[in-house]
Design an enzyme around this catalytic site. Structure first.
Site, mmCIF file in Angstrom:
data_model
loop_
_atom_site.group_PDB
_atom_site.id
_atom_site.type_symbol
_atom_site.label_atom_id
_atom_site.label_comp_id
_atom_site.label_asym_id
_atom_site.label_seq_id
_atom_site.Cartn_x
_atom_site.Cartn_y
_atom_site.Cartn_z
ATOM 1 N N GLU A 159 3.278 1.657 3.058
ATOM 2 C CA GLU A 159 4.382 0.691 3.058
ATOM 3 C C GLU A 159 5.447 1.071 2.040
ATOM 4 O O GLU A 159 6.648 0.987 2.321
ATOM 5 C CB GLU A 159 3.835 -0.705 2.767
ATOM 6 C CG GLU A 159 2.987 -1.269 3.904
ATOM 7 C CD GLU A 159 2.102 -2.419 3.463
ATOM 8 O OE1 GLU A 159 1.499 -3.061 4.352
ATOM 9 O OE2 GLU A 159 1.982 -2.674 2.252
ATOM 10 N N ASP A 184 -5.817 -8.979 1.881
ATOM 11 C CA ASP A 184 -5.763 -10.429 1.691
ATOM 12 C C ASP A 184 -6.585 -10.841 0.477
ATOM 13 O O ASP A 184 -6.192 -11.722 -0.292
ATOM 14 C CB ASP A 184 -6.292 -11.150 2.934
ATOM 15 C CG ASP A 184 -5.478 -10.866 4.180
ATOM 16 O OD1 ASP A 184 -4.295 -10.520 4.042
ATOM 17 O OD2 ASP A 184 -6.031 -10.998 5.285
ATOM 18 N N ASN A 198 0.853 -1.182 0.000
ATOM 19 C CA ASN A 198 0.000 0.000 0.000
ATOM 20 C C ASN A 198 0.894 1.239 0.000
ATOM 21 O O ASN A 198 2.120 1.139 0.072
ATOM 22 C CB ASN A 198 -0.990 -0.010 1.169
ATOM 23 C CG ASN A 198 -0.308 -0.043 2.537
ATOM 24 O OD1 ASN A 198 0.745 0.567 2.744
ATOM 25 N ND2 ASN A 198 -0.903 -0.754 3.480
ATOM 26 N N ARG A 199 0.287 2.406 -0.100
ATOM 27 C CA ARG A 199 1.086 3.629 -0.222
ATOM 28 C C ARG A 199 1.994 3.835 0.980
ATOM 29 O O ARG A 199 3.180 4.161 0.831
ATOM 30 C CB ARG A 199 0.171 4.852 -0.386
ATOM 31 C CG ARG A 199 0.964 6.146 -0.653
ATOM 32 C CD ARG A 199 0.068 7.374 -0.488
ATOM 33 N NE ARG A 199 -0.968 7.458 -1.476
ATOM 34 C CZ ARG A 199 -0.820 8.033 -2.673
ATOM 35 N NH1 ARG A 199 0.341 8.544 -3.037
ATOM 36 N NH2 ARG A 199 -1.842 8.083 -3.511
#
Length: 321
Positions: free
Chosen positions: A208, A272, A205-206
């Site tokens: 991370e 997930d 994601n952004r």
């Protein structure tokens, strides 16, 4: 995507074989109501009316795959505690063979307990350790992956920084899969972010990605391509929450996939779902653009559900309509 192509991919998913390795978790949900404030402190008193448990983390990725009819081999660790026993029960209920699940004495099973009042999450309690596995348990994980690699179509790595996917294992997973010609989908966190070079697709994601790169990510095409090259993955699928996703592939302009969620109830487990659908679509014969489109569609369904829920092919077809 034409409806006929979508249906063909969905029809193929029950024939695919997918390996999942990573951090297993037990998700617990305590739900109730609030009618008063505690006299001991200015906090709400929640009268618990129901409790439920489900497979979380890498096991939730596996649960999503089972909902698509895929054959799943799951590799991970759990503790010799009550939570571990409950997690094994949840996994067994999915019909997944526990033969590659490794018990680690003295290591608590990662457990996330969500307390919910009037449909809103009040707090979450995490019970976990995040230290790397001891060598003998890491070796058992490696053996589990090696034993299944020749019988799967895609390998999914669900890394939550809980100690299973330490750097040496991360590299071994990629090398083993590449040697066998098996595509690899990686959902990374932070500690091993750059240890998955050579993966087919990496899906941060952004937050991370920005943490890993130590800089803000604007979405400018050259910056995104530089980020893809820095990860060493063939494709980068950047998830943006309510803003959808961006697929970054070699020799192509980054492709924005706007969110198609009709309502956002709970984002738990949506990552997930994306990982599972990416892997299932690739195994079914989708190209990367088709797989990302399907995963984005499935995410739009997932966030409309409460808790870490699975998404079926029928729901995706209905959401597309």
């Amino acid at each position: 995507m034409p409806r006929s192509r979508l249906q063909a991919l969905l029809d193929a998913m029950p024939t695919v074989r997918i390996g999942v390795v990573g951090d297993l978790m037990l998700d617990r949900y305590l739900e109730g109501d609030v009618e008063r404030i505690s006299p001991e402190a200015p906090v709400p008193v929640i009268a618990i009316a129901s409790e439920r448990e489900s497979a979380g983390g890498a096991a939730n990725v596996a649960a999503n795959l089972v909902a698509l009819g895929a054959a799943v081999t799951l590799v991970g660790v759990h503790g010799d505690d009550a939570a571990g026993k409950s997690l094994l029960g949840c996994i067994a209920a999915l019909g997944i063979d526990p033969g590659h699940l490794i018990q680690v004495p003295g290591r608590p099973t990662t457990t996330k307990t969500r307390i919910i009042a009037r449909g809103q999450q009040v707090t979450r309690l995490d019970h976990e350790v995040t230290t790397d596995l001891q060598p003998e348990h890491a070796e058992a994980v490696r053996r589990g992956v090696e034993s299944m690699i020749d019988s799967i179509d895609v390998l999914l790595v669900a890394d939550y920084d809980k100690g299973v996917c330490h750097p040496a294992l991360a590299r071994h997973l990629i090398d083993t899969a590449r040697a066998a010609g098996v595509p690899v989908v990686v959902d990374p966190k932070q500690r091993q972010f750059f240890d998955y070079a050579g993966a087919t697709v990496i899906k941060p994601n952004r937050r991370e990605l920005e943490t890993a790169l130590a800089r803000a990510v604007s979405g400018e095409p050259r910056q995104l391509e530089a980020a893809r090259q820095r990860t060493g993955a063939q494709h980068l699928l950047l998830t943006l929450g309510a803003d959808g996703m961006i697929l970054v592939s070699p020799d192509a302009a980054p492709r924005a996939l706007p969110s198609i969620a009709r309502e956002v109830f709970d984002v738990s487990g949506a990552g997930d779902t994306v990982t599972a659908w990416l892997g299932a679509a690739l195994a079914a014969g989708a190209n990367m653009q088709e797989a990302a489109w399907l995963a984005n569609l499935a995410a739009g369904v997932s966030v409309g559900k409460r808790g870490a829920a699975v998404v079926t092919g029928k729901e995706v077809v209905g959401h597309r309509s």
